[in-house]
Design a protein around this motif. Structure first.
Motif, PDB file in Angstrom:
ATOM      1  N   ALA A  27       0.836  -1.208   0.000  1.00 34.09           N
ATOM      2  CA  ALA A  27       0.000   0.000   0.000  1.00 34.09           C
ATOM      3  C   ALA A  27       0.868   1.255   0.000  1.00 34.09           C
ATOM      4  O   ALA A  27       0.567   2.234  -0.701  1.00 34.09           O
ATOM      5  N   GLN A  28       1.951   1.225   0.762  1.00 38.04           N
ATOM      6  CA  GLN A  28       2.883   2.350   0.754  1.00 38.04           C
ATOM      7  C   GLN A  28       3.484   2.547  -0.631  1.00 38.04           C
ATOM      8  O   GLN A  28       3.599   3.676  -1.112  1.00 38.04           O
ATOM      9  N   GLU A  29       3.849   1.456  -1.289  1.00 37.13           N
ATOM     10  CA  GLU A  29       4.403   1.522  -2.654  1.00 37.13           C
ATOM     11  C   GLU A  29       3.404   2.152  -3.626  1.00 37.13           C
ATOM     12  O   GLU A  29       3.791   2.811  -4.572  1.00 37.13           O
ATOM     13  N   CYS A  30       2.124   1.911  -3.369  1.00 39.42           N
ATOM     14  CA  CYS A  30       1.060   2.422  -4.249  1.00 39.42           C
ATOM     15  C   CYS A  30       0.589   3.823  -3.845  1.00 39.42           C
ATOM     16  O   CYS A  30      -0.307   4.375  -4.483  1.00 39.42           O
ATOM     17  N   GLY A  31       1.136   4.369  -2.769  1.00 41.62           N
ATOM     18  CA  GLY A  31       0.733   5.700  -2.331  1.00 41.62           C
ATOM     19  C   GLY A  31      -0.632   5.743  -1.681  1.00 41.62           C
ATOM     20  O   GLY A  31      -1.287   6.787  -1.655  1.00 41.62           O
ATOM     21  N   ARG A 147      -0.726 -18.496 -10.222  1.00 33.32           N
ATOM     22  CA  ARG A 147      -2.084 -18.488  -9.668  1.00 33.32           C
ATOM     23  C   ARG A 147      -2.529 -17.097  -9.236  1.00 33.32           C
ATOM     24  O   ARG A 147      -3.692 -16.904  -8.891  1.00 33.32           O
ATOM     25  N   SER A 148      -1.601 -16.146  -9.197  1.00 27.31           N
ATOM     26  CA  SER A 148      -1.985 -14.802  -8.751  1.00 27.31           C
ATOM     27  C   SER A 148      -2.815 -14.114  -9.827  1.00 27.31           C
ATOM     28  O   SER A 148      -2.715 -14.424 -11.012  1.00 27.31           O
ATOM     29  N   SER A 149      -3.611 -13.180  -9.406  1.00 27.61           N
ATOM     30  CA  SER A 149      -4.555 -12.500 -10.282  1.00 27.61           C
ATOM     31  C   SER A 149      -3.868 -11.431 -11.134  1.00 27.61           C
ATOM     32  O   SER A 149      -3.308 -10.479 -10.592  1.00 27.61           O
ATOM     33  N   PRO A 150      -3.950 -11.557 -12.479  1.00 27.58           N
ATOM     34  CA  PRO A 150      -3.426 -10.489 -13.337  1.00 27.58           C
ATOM     35  C   PRO A 150      -4.114  -9.149 -13.040  1.00 27.58           C
ATOM     36  O   PRO A 150      -3.495  -8.097 -13.118  1.00 27.58           O
ATOM     37  N   HIS A 151      -5.393  -9.219 -12.677  1.00 25.66           N
ATOM     38  CA  HIS A 151      -6.149  -8.019 -12.325  1.00 25.66           C
ATOM     39  C   HIS A 151      -5.506  -7.305 -11.134  1.00 25.66           C
ATOM     40  O   HIS A 151      -5.422  -6.072 -11.109  1.00 25.66           O
ATOM     41  N   ALA A 152      -5.069  -8.075 -10.140  1.00 25.56           N
ATOM     42  CA  ALA A 152      -4.466  -7.480  -8.943  1.00 25.56           C
ATOM     43  C   ALA A 152      -3.171  -6.749  -9.290  1.00 25.56           C
ATOM     44  O   ALA A 152      -2.924  -5.652  -8.797  1.00 25.56           O
ATOM     45  N   TRP A 153      -2.365  -7.361 -10.151  1.00 30.18           N
ATOM     46  CA  TRP A 153      -1.123  -6.705 -10.570  1.00 30.18           C
ATOM     47  C   TRP A 153      -1.440  -5.419 -11.330  1.00 30.18           C
ATOM     48  O   TRP A 153      -0.834  -4.380 -11.091  1.00 30.18           O
ATOM     49  N   LYS A 154      -2.415  -5.496 -12.230  1.00 29.12           N
ATOM     50  CA  LYS A 154      -2.781  -4.322 -13.026  1.00 29.12           C
ATOM     51  C   LYS A 154      -3.376  -3.220 -12.144  1.00 29.12           C
ATOM     52  O   LYS A 154      -3.016  -2.048 -12.264  1.00 29.12           O
ATOM     53  N   MET A 155      -4.280  -3.591 -11.274  1.00 23.27           N
ATOM     54  CA  MET A 155      -4.954  -2.626 -10.401  1.00 23.27           C
ATOM     55  C   MET A 155      -3.955  -1.893  -9.513  1.00 23.27           C
ATOM     56  O   MET A 155      -4.073  -0.696  -9.281  1.00 23.27           O
ATOM     57  N   SER A 156      -2.948  -2.614  -9.034  1.00 21.97           N
ATOM     58  CA  SER A 156      -1.971  -2.021  -8.122  1.00 21.97           C
ATOM     59  C   SER A 156      -0.830  -1.306  -8.840  1.00 21.97           C
ATOM     60  O   SER A 156      -0.092  -0.557  -8.215  1.00 21.97           O
ATOM     61  N   SER A 157      -0.689  -1.578 -10.129  1.00 17.55           N
ATOM     62  CA  SER A 157       0.441  -1.066 -10.928  1.00 17.55           C
ATOM     63  C   SER A 157       1.788  -1.572 -10.403  1.00 17.55           C
ATOM     64  O   SER A 157       2.820  -0.970 -10.674  1.00 17.55           O
ATOM     65  N   PRO A 160       6.033  -8.032 -10.473  1.00 16.02           N
ATOM     66  CA  PRO A 160       6.599  -9.114  -9.653  1.00 16.02           C
ATOM     67  C   PRO A 160       8.008  -8.840  -9.118  1.00 16.02           C
ATOM     68  O   PRO A 160       8.415  -9.439  -8.122  1.00 16.02           O
ATOM     69  N   GLY A 161       8.731  -7.907  -9.729  1.00 12.87           N
ATOM     70  CA  GLY A 161      10.052  -7.553  -9.221  1.00 12.87           C
ATOM     71  C   GLY A 161      10.024  -6.984  -7.809  1.00 12.87           C
ATOM     72  O   GLY A 161      11.059  -6.916  -7.133  1.00 12.87           O
ATOM     73  N   ILE A 162       8.858  -6.612  -7.329  1.00 15.56           N
ATOM     74  CA  ILE A 162       8.722  -6.052  -5.980  1.00 15.56           C
ATOM     75  C   ILE A 162       8.782  -7.146  -4.903  1.00 15.56           C
ATOM     76  O   ILE A 162       9.012  -6.852  -3.731  1.00 15.56           O
TER      77      ILE A 162
END
Length: 173
Positions: A27-31, A147-157, A160-162
């Motif tokens: 959440a901090q990474e996403c502001g 198995r992780s959600s592509p939507h979650a990665w997109k939504m959070s911007s 996986p390098g994080i």
């Protein structure tokens, strides 16, 4: 009383706390403002598991066995065998407790963030849960990521390098 063969409470709480810490860091990474609420969502994300184990131990055992036998996520085994999963149970409990909608959604939809009304929180908890599982079983990294959600990665911007830097920050050894 939670049967020991169904849930190791030390492992359960270690995973829950770690997921909360990772959710807050993401959440901090996403502001995101007020990141503590993401810690709480991560901490509570699997409470539905405890309720299922406590109230329906035989069904919980069957779901766990199925999950291991066919390499299926526990929440899908729960849906197949019980008709609902621990996310739904956790969401119902959050509703009874009067928790805010974003927190409720993050708990309810942590396995399917694309179905959440407020999907950033659910996406962050989903990713935090995935990252916590990767930290617990690094050899499973690729399978867990798949198995992780592509939507979650997109939504959070987020990318996986994080994962490794967040694990290091959440659990410095």
């Amino acid at each position: 009383q939670i049967p020991v063969d169904l849930a190791n409470m030390a492992s359960f709480w270690r995973h829950s706390i770690f997921t909360g810490i990772v959710a807050k860091l993401l959440a901090q990474e996403c502001g995101v403002l007020h990141t503590e609420r993401l810690f709480v969502a991560g901490l509570l994300h699997d409470l539905g598991k405890l309720l299922i184990i406590h109230k329906m131990p035989e069904q919980a055992q069957k779901a766990l066995r199925r999950s291991v036998a066919i390499d299926e996520p526990v929440h899908l085994a729960e849906r197949t065998l019980i008709g609902f999963d621990h996310g739904a149970v956790g969401g119902a409990l959050a509703t009874l407790w009067g928790l805010p909608p974003a927190l409720l959604g993050a708990i309810r939809f942590h396995h399917e963030p694309d179905a959440a009304p407020d999907s950033l929180e659910a996406s962050l908890v989903h990713l935090a849960n995935t990252i916590a599982h990767i930290a617990e079983a690094p050899d499973q990294r690729e399978a867990l990521l798949a198995r992780s959600s592509p939507h979650a990665w997109k939504m959070s911007s987020l990318e996986p390098g994080i994962i490794e830097p967040v694990i290091a920050k959440a659990h410095p050894l």
